[in-house]
Design a protein around this motif. Sequence first.
Motif, PDB file in Angstrom:
ATOM      1  N   GLN A 101       0.649  -1.165  -0.074  1.00  0.00           N
ATOM      2  CA  GLN A 101       0.262   0.099  -0.403  1.00  0.00           C
ATOM      3  C   GLN A 101       0.887   0.783   0.202  1.00  0.00           C
ATOM      4  O   GLN A 101       1.801   1.047   0.607  1.00  0.00           O
ATOM      5  N   ARG A 138      -1.791  -3.878  -9.356  1.00  0.00           N
ATOM      6  CA  ARG A 138      -2.895  -3.763  -8.012  1.00  0.00           C
ATOM      7  C   ARG A 138      -2.070  -2.284  -7.585  1.00  0.00           C
ATOM      8  O   ARG A 138      -0.874  -2.160  -7.061  1.00  0.00           O
ATOM      9  N   GLU A 139      -2.877  -1.605  -7.585  1.00  0.00           N
ATOM     10  CA  GLU A 139      -1.850  -0.227  -6.832  1.00  0.00           C
ATOM     11  C   GLU A 139      -3.299  -0.059  -5.403  1.00  0.00           C
ATOM     12  O   GLU A 139      -4.387  -0.212  -5.358  1.00  0.00           O
ATOM     13  N   GLU A 140      -3.018   0.171  -4.356  1.00  0.00           N
ATOM     14  CA  GLU A 140      -3.845   0.498  -3.040  1.00  0.00           C
ATOM     15  C   GLU A 140      -3.495   1.487  -3.150  1.00  0.00           C
ATOM     16  O   GLU A 140      -1.980   2.215  -2.335  1.00  0.00           O
ATOM     17  N   ALA A 196      -9.672   3.837   1.937  1.00  0.00           N
ATOM     18  CA  ALA A 196      -9.061   2.578   1.523  1.00  0.00           C
ATOM     19  C   ALA A 196      -9.323   2.586   0.320  1.00  0.00           C
ATOM     20  O   ALA A 196     -10.611   3.314   0.093  1.00  0.00           O
ATOM     21  N   GLY A 249      -8.736   1.182  -4.104  1.00  0.00           N
ATOM     22  CA  GLY A 249      -7.028   0.592  -4.663  1.00  0.00           C
ATOM     23  C   GLY A 249      -8.230   0.022  -6.335  1.00  0.00           C
ATOM     24  O   GLY A 249      -9.413  -0.057  -6.427  1.00  0.00           O
ATOM     25  N   ALA A 295      -7.323  -1.282   5.037  1.00  0.00           N
ATOM     26  CA  ALA A 295      -6.336  -1.133   4.148  1.00  0.00           C
ATOM     27  C   ALA A 295      -6.683  -2.914   3.879  1.00  0.00           C
ATOM     28  O   ALA A 295      -6.500  -3.807   3.327  1.00  0.00           O
ATOM     29  N   LEU A 297      -9.401  -4.064   1.884  1.00  0.00           N
ATOM     30  CA  LEU A 297      -9.277  -3.287   0.375  1.00  0.00           C
ATOM     31  C   LEU A 297      -8.811  -4.565   0.120  1.00  0.00           C
ATOM     32  O   LEU A 297      -9.112  -5.089  -1.145  1.00  0.00           O
ATOM     33  N   ARG A 298      -7.287  -5.356   0.429  1.00  0.00           N
ATOM     34  CA  ARG A 298      -7.042  -6.120   0.068  1.00  0.00           C
ATOM     35  C   ARG A 298      -7.406  -6.988  -0.430  1.00  0.00           C
ATOM     36  O   ARG A 298      -7.536  -8.705  -1.225  1.00  0.00           O
ATOM     37  N   LEU A 317      -9.598  -7.200  -3.097  1.00  0.00           N
ATOM     38  CA  LEU A 317      -8.483  -7.378  -4.682  1.00  0.00           C
ATOM     39  C   LEU A 317      -7.925  -8.468  -4.645  1.00  0.00           C
ATOM     40  O   LEU A 317      -7.826  -9.494  -5.551  1.00  0.00           O
TER      41      LEU A 317
END
Length: 250
Positions: free
Chosen positions: A111, A137-139, A191, A193, A235, A238-239, A242
């Motif tokens: 991140q 991947r963008e976070e 957060a 992404g 976060a 979010l992860r 994703l």
Amino acid sequence: MAGVNASARILARCDGRGGTSLPVLAGEGPLALRRTRGSGDTAQVTLVGAMSGPLGGDHFRIRAEVADGARLRVGSAAATIALPGQHKEPARYDVQLSVGAGGALHWLPEQLISAGGSELSVHTCTEVGASGRLVLREEQVLGRAGEQPGRLRSRLTVRVAGRCVLDQELDCGPGAPPGWDGPAGLAGHRAVGQLVVVRPEFAERPVAARVLTAGAALFPLAGPAALVTVVAPDALRLRAVLDEALAELA
């Protein structure tokens, strides 16, 4: 005194024996690169942050090039934290990625955290050749625990076989245009992404647009590509979303 200017470059090529070599693996200052254990025909590189930052006035640049038929996976050892510094100018972080014909790149950094008082502009520009494959991947996490975020501008551009399939920008935090945190923006989430997957198979069988879960949606792009966009309260959530999307698409 100006901020820190630092560059890093990765070049991945087929080694002629069914694997991938790294004839160029160079970083300076805070951008330290380490070759780590890959799997099969894929080379793996980890970005190790050797210093804090980026701070105000810093300019970081990373370029990763995957030649025709080569396979590369890039990650990072820890999150990147944008911090305020002595310089009032915004920090900049430019990422340039290219994938040759038949090549494959997994770009999976940890991140990016926008700490309170910081100001950072990020631009990730990606070129994918015909029959190339990409997982990107963008976070972004707005603020550390219990603090307000800094100003974060993040632009993501993806071109496939010379055609632009995605060009989007996020601008949030103090000083951002009104509405960034409203119902049509992040709606109070901290957060956000994106996951971009380019696969030749999507040219014949594009993904169907649909809601994946609360705050997450999947979209086909104008080419052999798909986009997942997610907003989440933190976060970890979010992860998780994703990762579920990546397992389905790639």
